[in-house]
Design a protein around this motif. Structure first.
Motif, PDB file in Angstrom:
ATOM      1  N   SER A 131      17.562  77.499  74.605  1.00  0.00           N
ATOM      2  CA  SER A 131      17.531  76.825  75.909  1.00  0.00           C
ATOM      3  C   SER A 131      17.632  75.313  75.739  1.00  0.00           C
ATOM      4  N   GLU A 132      16.967  74.782  74.742  1.00  0.00           N
ATOM      5  CA  GLU A 132      17.062  73.343  74.454  1.00  0.00           C
ATOM      6  C   GLU A 132      18.492  72.986  74.014  1.00  0.00           C
ATOM      7  N   ALA A 133      19.119  73.878  73.255  1.00  0.00           N
ATOM      8  CA  ALA A 133      20.497  73.652  72.795  1.00  0.00           C
ATOM      9  C   ALA A 133      21.448  73.508  73.976  1.00  0.00           C
ATOM     10  N   LEU A 134      21.292  74.370  74.972  1.00  0.00           N
ATOM     11  CA  LEU A 134      22.189  74.326  76.126  1.00  0.00           C
ATOM     12  C   LEU A 134      21.999  73.055  76.944  1.00  0.00           C
ATOM     13  N   VAL A 135      20.766  72.557  77.021  1.00  0.00           N
ATOM     14  CA  VAL A 135      20.499  71.295  77.725  1.00  0.00           C
ATOM     15  C   VAL A 135      21.216  70.150  76.996  1.00  0.00           C
ATOM     16  N   ILE A 136      21.117  70.134  75.681  1.00  0.00           N
ATOM     17  CA  ILE A 136      21.771  69.088  74.892  1.00  0.00           C
ATOM     18  C   ILE A 136      23.289  69.194  75.038  1.00  0.00           C
ATOM     19  N   MET A 137      23.808  70.430  75.050  1.00  0.00           N
ATOM     20  CA  MET A 137      25.259  70.631  75.149  1.00  0.00           C
ATOM     21  C   MET A 137      25.820  70.149  76.493  1.00  0.00           C
ATOM     22  N   GLU A 138      24.998  70.114  77.516  1.00  0.00           N
ATOM     23  CA  GLU A 138      25.436  69.585  78.808  1.00  0.00           C
ATOM     24  C   GLU A 138      25.756  68.090  78.691  1.00  0.00           C
ATOM     25  N   ARG A 139      24.998  67.391  77.832  1.00  0.00           N
ATOM     26  CA  ARG A 139      25.169  65.941  77.637  1.00  0.00           C
ATOM     27  C   ARG A 139      26.176  65.618  76.548  1.00  0.00           C
ATOM     28  N   GLU A 140      26.054  66.320  75.438  1.00  0.00           N
ATOM     29  CA  GLU A 140      26.834  66.029  74.230  1.00  0.00           C
ATOM     30  C   GLU A 140      27.546  67.302  73.787  1.00  0.00           C
ATOM     31  N   ILE A 141      28.800  67.464  74.154  1.00  0.00           N
ATOM     32  CA  ILE A 141      29.499  68.684  73.751  1.00  0.00           C
ATOM     33  C   ILE A 141      29.848  68.562  72.271  1.00  0.00           C
ATOM     34  N   PRO A 142      29.230  69.398  71.439  1.00  0.00           N
ATOM     35  CA  PRO A 142      29.456  69.284  69.999  1.00  0.00           C
ATOM     36  C   PRO A 142      30.778  69.943  69.575  1.00  0.00           C
ATOM     37  N   ASP A 143      31.269  69.499  68.430  1.00  0.00           N
ATOM     38  CA  ASP A 143      32.445  70.137  67.839  1.00  0.00           C
ATOM     39  C   ASP A 143      32.033  71.435  67.161  1.00  0.00           C
ATOM     40  N   LEU A 144      30.774  71.472  66.694  1.00  0.00           N
ATOM     41  CA  LEU A 144      30.285  72.642  65.965  1.00  0.00           C
ATOM     42  C   LEU A 144      28.783  72.811  66.180  1.00  0.00           C
ATOM     43  N   VAL A 145      28.348  74.076  66.261  1.00  0.00           N
ATOM     44  CA  VAL A 145      26.936  74.401  66.418  1.00  0.00           C
ATOM     45  C   VAL A 145      26.495  75.235  65.221  1.00  0.00           C
ATOM     46  N   ILE A 146      25.423  74.804  64.561  1.00  0.00           N
ATOM     47  CA  ILE A 146      24.791  75.605  63.505  1.00  0.00           C
ATOM     48  C   ILE A 146      23.593  76.256  64.170  1.00  0.00           C
ATOM     49  N   LEU A 147      23.584  77.590  64.170  1.00  0.00           N
ATOM     50  CA  LEU A 147      22.678  78.338  65.035  1.00  0.00           C
ATOM     51  C   LEU A 147      21.865  79.372  64.270  1.00  0.00           C
ATOM     52  N   ASP A 148      20.551  79.261  64.371  1.00  0.00           N
ATOM     53  CA  ASP A 148      19.647  80.274  63.809  1.00  0.00           C
ATOM     54  C   ASP A 148      19.654  81.476  64.758  1.00  0.00           C
ATOM     55  N   VAL A 149      19.313  82.655  64.247  1.00  0.00           N
ATOM     56  CA  VAL A 149      19.234  83.840  65.110  1.00  0.00           C
ATOM     57  C   VAL A 149      17.830  83.975  65.696  1.00  0.00           C
ATOM     58  N   MET A 150      16.817  83.961  64.826  1.00  0.00           N
ATOM     59  CA  MET A 150      15.440  84.206  65.269  1.00  0.00           C
ATOM     60  C   MET A 150      14.754  82.904  65.676  1.00  0.00           C
ATOM     61  N   MET A 151      14.646  82.715  67.001  1.00  0.00           N
ATOM     62  CA  MET A 151      14.000  81.527  67.541  1.00  0.00           C
ATOM     63  C   MET A 151      13.167  81.930  68.749  1.00  0.00           C
ATOM     64  N   PRO A 152      12.180  81.069  69.112  1.00  0.00           N
ATOM     65  CA  PRO A 152      11.384  81.379  70.307  1.00  0.00           C
ATOM     66  C   PRO A 152      12.238  81.278  71.573  1.00  0.00           C
ATOM     67  N   GLN A 153      11.790  81.889  72.623  1.00  0.00           N
ATOM     68  CA  GLN A 153      12.435  81.887  73.933  1.00  0.00           C
ATOM     69  C   GLN A 153      13.836  82.491  73.930  1.00  0.00           C
ATOM     70  N   VAL A 154      14.857  81.699  73.611  1.00  0.00           N
ATOM     71  CA  VAL A 154      16.232  82.186  73.647  1.00  0.00           C
ATOM     72  C   VAL A 154      16.754  82.265  72.209  1.00  0.00           C
ATOM     73  N   ASP A 155      17.067  83.485  71.738  1.00  0.00           N
ATOM     74  CA  ASP A 155      17.501  83.631  70.344  1.00  0.00           C
ATOM     75  C   ASP A 155      18.976  83.242  70.176  1.00  0.00           C
ATOM     76  N   GLY A 156      19.421  83.262  68.936  1.00  0.00           N
ATOM     77  CA  GLY A 156      20.782  82.844  68.621  1.00  0.00           C
ATOM     78  C   GLY A 156      21.852  83.726  69.232  1.00  0.00           C
ATOM     79  N   TYR A 157      21.595  85.029  69.288  1.00  0.00           N
ATOM     80  CA  TYR A 157      22.584  85.946  69.862  1.00  0.00           C
ATOM     81  C   TYR A 157      22.800  85.653  71.357  1.00  0.00           C
ATOM     82  N   GLU A 158      21.709  85.416  72.072  1.00  0.00           N
ATOM     83  CA  GLU A 158      21.818  85.065  73.499  1.00  0.00           C
ATOM     84  C   GLU A 158      22.518  83.710  73.658  1.00  0.00           C
TER      85      GLU A 158
END
Length: 121
Positions: A35-62
């Motif tokens: 969820s924090e990643a998506l908020v940041i992506m609204e401001r700063e569209i990255p060229d690449l995302v390095i994404l963990d799978v197991m995280m609190p709230q919203v996991d990597g697959y979602e």
């Protein structure tokens, strides 16, 4: 300057990757979950995302689903970086749209090479 978003809830991994990629000349953004990643992506569209799978709230697959279904973000390359190392987990990550899947523990050098390759492709 190329932008990378690192999404992981493990501070040691985040700090080491942030340092390594900044040293390579990338602009680096950090999120602790999807969820924090998506908020940041609204401001700063990255060229690449390095994404963990197991995280609190919203996991990597979602998270990758939300990235790939949003036309504004869909061009961003995604690399999963996860402790989930079973063939089924890797296959799921790639089917969801990841460009690469690295398992923990991992080689920072190999990850940087993969990022450079994907961003330049």
């Amino acid at each position: 300057m190329k932008k990378i978003l690192i999404v992981d809830d493990e501070p040691n991994i985040v700090m080491s990757l942030e340092y390594a990629f900044k040293k390579q000349g990338y602009s680096v953004f950090i999120a602790r979950d999807g969820s924090e990643a998506l908020v940041i992506m609204e401001r700063e569209i990255p060229d690449l995302v390095i994404l963990d799978v197991m995280m609190p709230q919203v996991d990597g697959y979602e998270t990758i689903g939300m990235i790939k279904n949003n036309p504004a973000f869909a061009k961003a390359k995604v690399i999963f970086l996860s402790a989930k190392s079973k063939a089924a987990d890797i296959e799921k990550g790639l089917k969801l749209g990841a460009d690469e899947y690295f398992t923990k523990p991992f080689s920072v050098k190999k990850l940087i090479t993969a990022v450079d390759h994907l961003i330049r492709a």
